[in-house]
Motif scaffolding. Structure first.
Motif, short mmCIF file in Angstrom:
data_model
loop_
_atom_site.label_atom_id
_atom_site.label_comp_id
_atom_site.label_asym_id
_atom_site.label_seq_id
_atom_site.Cartn_x
_atom_site.Cartn_y
_atom_site.Cartn_z
N GLY A 40 33.70 43.80 43.68
CA GLY A 40 32.43 43.37 43.08
C GLY A 40 31.59 42.58 44.07
O GLY A 40 30.40 42.83 44.24
N ILE A 41 32.22 41.62 44.75
CA ILE A 41 31.52 40.84 45.76
C ILE A 41 31.10 41.74 46.93
O ILE A 41 29.99 41.60 47.47
N CYS A 42 31.99 42.67 47.29
CA CYS A 42 31.66 43.61 48.38
C CYS A 42 30.44 44.45 48.03
O CYS A 42 29.59 44.69 48.89
N ILE A 43 30.35 44.90 46.79
CA ILE A 43 29.21 45.72 46.36
C ILE A 43 27.91 44.92 46.50
O ILE A 43 26.90 45.44 46.99
N ASN A 225 38.97 44.50 41.23
CA ASN A 225 37.78 44.93 40.47
C ASN A 225 37.27 43.87 39.51
O ASN A 225 36.34 44.12 38.74
N SER A 226 37.87 42.69 39.52
CA SER A 226 37.46 41.63 38.61
C SER A 226 36.26 40.88 39.17
O SER A 226 36.28 40.41 40.32
N PHE A 227 35.23 40.77 38.35
CA PHE A 227 34.02 40.07 38.78
C PHE A 227 33.46 39.30 37.60
O PHE A 227 33.06 39.88 36.58
N LEU A 228 33.50 37.96 37.70
CA LEU A 228 33.04 37.07 36.63
C LEU A 228 33.73 37.39 35.31
O LEU A 228 33.11 37.38 34.23
N GLY A 229 35.01 37.69 35.40
CA GLY A 229 35.79 37.98 34.20
C GLY A 229 35.64 39.40 33.69
O GLY A 229 36.22 39.75 32.65
N LEU A 230 34.88 40.25 34.38
CA LEU A 230 34.67 41.63 33.96
C LEU A 230 35.41 42.57 34.91
O LEU A 230 35.52 42.31 36.10
N ASN A 231 35.90 43.65 34.36
CA ASN A 231 36.50 44.71 35.18
C ASN A 231 35.41 45.71 35.51
O ASN A 231 34.90 46.39 34.62
N ILE A 232 35.03 45.80 36.79
CA ILE A 232 33.88 46.63 37.14
C ILE A 232 34.15 48.12 36.94
O ILE A 232 33.24 48.94 37.05
N ALA A 233 35.41 48.48 36.66
CA ALA A 233 35.72 49.88 36.37
C ALA A 233 35.44 50.23 34.91
O ALA A 233 35.35 51.40 34.55
#
Length: 420
Positions: A40-43, A225-233
């Motif tokens: 997520g941060i990489c994106i 894939n965790s970003f701010l508590g969300l799974n970006i998948a």
């Protein structure tokens, strides 16, 4: 590592996607050195970097928009002048006068389109990379590789895996189609990289003997894939906190469009059909993108939001830059460049540019009765250009290139002499 084999191989977008993949891989490796392994941060950082690389083209496009706001009133007056004249001679004169305006300001009609034509392939290739990160980042690929081999050995097919995923992205459909002709392990990794929470549970039900490794990979996948508590998948849900992604997508895109159009006087012209259509598109597109967020993984929505945020600050900076710019001085620079083009056309630029530079909107009459006067004045300018041409090149038998401005100028000059 054969990770690149399942990356997009298109003739045009493929090489661009491959280059962007190297940037993403380097970014992921750099963050890994600091203990940060998060796609997520990489994106977000990846989106900022790629948009920053395209900044020179965005500035060039914005510069053309600012220049268009200055010269469009003159072009619109020319169009009104010849509105009811459909004969070939009038159309040629309208074309010549329009080109004269562009040359007076030293710009080309293609200047506004070229940056867009260049950025489009980059943006489409960027989508390819964002959608299928494991195919471009070996560290992420390795997370799924061992499990993919065990699943393949257990008799599970790529199509079986695809049926466990709700959102059928192009990555999944392409992998299923390609797997019919080849059993490359990379196609299994492609689909596993698209797995969300529910898909991992279905895979455990399908292969209970592999539950241990499946849950281990699922945990590692959720970690990166965790970003701010969300799974970006996962895909956003209306009853979930993930709905913030579509909302942010709409808000940030509206702000980005409004700021980018700020200071452009064309947006205030209700009679400009092009700007009316653009205004309608600007009002509708943010909400369409918000709805599309519900159809794609959260990671794609994060990419859209990150891109919008970058463009907000980009537009603010560009607007400040152009507000401080002396547009008259910029026009003078463009005119200097245009003089060189006149020399290549065989016309004395010292006279031609002086005559064209004198033409202002106030001299263009929209009254049909005054059109002869305006055409006569324009023919007089052309005669000056023709006379300077004879001093500039003494060859009387010189032939103009068919379709060039010089040939039109010569034709109009002859017409003007015949009338006299």
């Amino acid at each position: 590592m054969n990770v690149i084999l399942t990356a997009y191989q298109g003739a045009i977008l493929g090489p661009i996607a491959k280059l962007l993949g190297y940037i993403l891989e380097a970014l992921y490796s750099l963050l890994s050195n600091f203990g940060i392994e998060n796609t997520g941060i990489c994106i977000i950082l990846f989106t900022f970097i790629v948009n920053a690389l395209m900044l020179p083209m965005q500035i060039k496009q914005q510069k053309f928009s600012k220049m268009s706001a200055i010269m469009n009133p003159e072009i619109q007056e020319i169009q009104k002048k010849y509105k009811n004249k459909k004969d070939q001679a009038s159309q040629q004169k309208m074309s010549l006068e329009t080109q004269a305006v562009y040359q007076k300001y030293g710009v080309s009609p293609a200047s506004g389109c070229l940056p867009m034509l260049i950025t489009f392939p980059i943006l489409f290739a960027l989508y390819r990379v964002i959608y299928n990160i494991p195919a471009y980042v070996p560290q992420v690929y390795d997370i799924y590789n061992e499990l993919a081999e065990k699943i393949q050995a257990a008799g599970v097919t790529v199509e079986d895996l695809s049926n466990m995923v709700t959102a059928k992205t192009y990555v999944i459909t392409d992998a299923v189609q390609a797997a019919k002709e080849s059993d490359k392990i990379g196609y299994f990794v492609d689909v596993l990289g698209q797995f969300n929470t529910s898909a991992w549970d279905l895979l455990v039900d399908k292969c209970p003997a592999l539950e241990s490794i499946i849950m281990s990979v699922a945990d590692e996948s959720r970690h990166i894939n965790s970003f701010l508590g969300l799974n970006i998948a996962d895909t956003p849900g209306i009853k979930s906190i993930s709905i913030i992604i579509p909302i942010l997508s709409v808000i940030t895109q509206i702000l980005s469009m409004k700021i980018s159009m700020a200071g452009n006087s064309q947006t205030m012209d209700p009679n400009n059909p092009t700007m009316a259509s653009m205004k309608m598109m600007n009002n509708v597109m943010p909400f369409i993108s918000g709805l599309m967020c519900f159809m794609f993984p959260i990671g794609v929505g994060i990419y859209w939001v990150a891109g919008n945020v970058f463009r907000i600050f980009q537009s603010l900076g560009i607007n400040v830059y152009f507000n401080r710019m002396d547009m008259d001085a910029e026009i003078e620079k463009n005119v200097e460049k245009a003089k060189k083009r006149y020399e290549k056309m065989g016309i004395d630029p010292s006279v031609a540019m002086q005559e064209i530079a004198k033409k202002r909107t106030s001299t263009i009459s929209t009254n049909v009765d005054d059109s002869k006067k305006t055409e006569s004045g324009f023919s007089k300018n052309v005669n000056s250009v023709k006379n300077s041409k004879s001093n500039y090149k003494t060859n009387k038998n010189n032939k103009y290139k068919e379709g060039s401005i010089a040939s039109y100028a010569n034709m109009m000059a002859r017409d003007s002499n015949d009338k006299k």
